[in-house]
Design a protein around this motif. Structure first.
Motif, short mmCIF file in Angstrom:
data_model
loop_
_atom_site.label_atom_id
_atom_site.label_comp_id
_atom_site.label_asym_id
_atom_site.label_seq_id
_atom_site.Cartn_x
_atom_site.Cartn_y
_atom_site.Cartn_z
N ALA A 1 8.82 29.29 -10.00
CA ALA A 1 10.16 28.81 -9.63
C ALA A 1 10.07 27.62 -8.68
N GLN A 2 9.15 27.67 -7.74
CA GLN A 2 8.95 26.56 -6.81
C GLN A 2 8.49 25.31 -7.56
N CYS A 3 7.59 25.47 -8.52
CA CYS A 3 7.12 24.32 -9.31
C CYS A 3 8.26 23.70 -10.10
N LYS A 4 9.09 24.53 -10.68
CA LYS A 4 10.22 24.00 -11.45
C LYS A 4 11.21 23.29 -10.54
N ALA A 5 11.42 23.80 -9.34
CA ALA A 5 12.38 23.20 -8.42
C ALA A 5 11.86 21.91 -7.79
N ARG A 6 10.55 21.87 -7.51
CA ARG A 6 9.99 20.73 -6.77
C ARG A 6 9.01 19.88 -7.58
N GLY A 7 8.81 20.21 -8.83
CA GLY A 7 7.96 19.37 -9.68
C GLY A 7 6.51 19.77 -9.76
N GLY A 8 6.07 20.80 -9.08
CA GLY A 8 4.69 21.25 -9.19
C GLY A 8 3.70 20.32 -8.53
N LEU A 9 2.47 20.39 -8.99
CA LEU A 9 1.41 19.57 -8.42
C LEU A 9 1.56 18.12 -8.81
N PRO A 10 1.10 17.21 -7.97
CA PRO A 10 1.10 15.80 -8.35
C PRO A 10 0.19 15.58 -9.57
N ALA A 11 0.48 14.54 -10.33
CA ALA A 11 -0.27 14.26 -11.55
C ALA A 11 -1.76 14.12 -11.27
N ALA A 12 -2.13 13.48 -10.18
CA ALA A 12 -3.56 13.29 -9.86
C ALA A 12 -4.24 14.63 -9.63
N ALA A 13 -3.56 15.55 -8.96
CA ALA A 13 -4.14 16.87 -8.71
C ALA A 13 -4.30 17.64 -10.02
N ARG A 14 -3.30 17.55 -10.91
CA ARG A 14 -3.41 18.22 -12.22
C ARG A 14 -4.58 17.66 -13.02
N ARG A 15 -4.73 16.32 -13.00
CA ARG A 15 -5.85 15.71 -13.73
C ARG A 15 -7.19 16.17 -13.16
N ALA A 16 -7.29 16.22 -11.84
CA ALA A 16 -8.54 16.65 -11.20
C ALA A 16 -8.86 18.10 -11.56
N LEU A 17 -7.84 18.97 -11.54
CA LEU A 17 -8.07 20.37 -11.90
C LEU A 17 -8.45 20.52 -13.36
N ASN A 18 -7.77 19.80 -14.24
CA ASN A 18 -8.12 19.86 -15.66
C ASN A 18 -9.53 19.33 -15.90
N GLY A 19 -9.90 18.26 -15.19
CA GLY A 19 -11.25 17.73 -15.31
C GLY A 19 -12.29 18.72 -14.83
N ALA A 20 -11.99 19.40 -13.73
CA ALA A 20 -12.92 20.41 -13.21
C ALA A 20 -13.11 21.54 -14.21
N LEU A 21 -12.04 21.93 -14.87
CA LEU A 21 -12.14 22.98 -15.88
C LEU A 21 -13.04 22.56 -17.04
N LYS A 22 -13.05 21.25 -17.32
CA LYS A 22 -13.87 20.73 -18.42
C LYS A 22 -15.25 20.31 -17.94
#
Length: 135
Positions: A41-62
């Protein structure tokens, strides 16, 4: 039959399904589900993680490195030195692994465990700042 140990569970599972679009995994606790639902709910209200953080997390997963993250490459012939409990240990990087005291080793972690008697990250034990794979 006994009572449900947590009477909130059915309502929480229904709320989870409404938020995430599928039922929760069967063994999630009710308090954990409440936290996940609140976070969503917080992510939907405030937009979630910044794009750079999402990219870094996705990269770490890969398994990708972050931009600017040092890359440790151990080439055959390199030497690593570590003092432990008053003794100096010298490790030589060889093709396909490592050598210490005339013995071949497949990983730095195996050497660190041999030296300390406990599980260690070999690269961390030898002072390398990032994960170093086998040469």
């Amino acid at each position: 039959m006994g009572r449900d140990p947590n009477p909130e569970r059915p309502a929480t599972c229904a709320q989870w399904e409404a938020v995430f679009g599928s039922p929760p995994p069967p063994y999630l606790s009710v308090p954990f589900m409440h936290k996940a639902i609140s976070y969503e709910a917080q992510c939907k209200a405030r937009g979630g993680l910044p794009a750079a953080a999402r990219r870094a997390l996705n990269g770490a997963l890969k398994g990708q490195k972050r931009p600017g993250q040092p890359q440790e490459i151990l080439s055959p012939g390199a030497h690593l030195v570590r003092e432990w409990n008053g003794r100096t240990y010298q490790v030589r990087v060889v093709e396909g692994g490592f050598e210490m005291d005339g013995r071949a080793w497949r990983s730095l972690s195996a050497i660190a465990k041999h030296i300390t008697g406990t599980d260690w990250s070999g690269p961390r034990f030898f002072g390398l700042t990032s994960r170093a794979g086998r040469p």
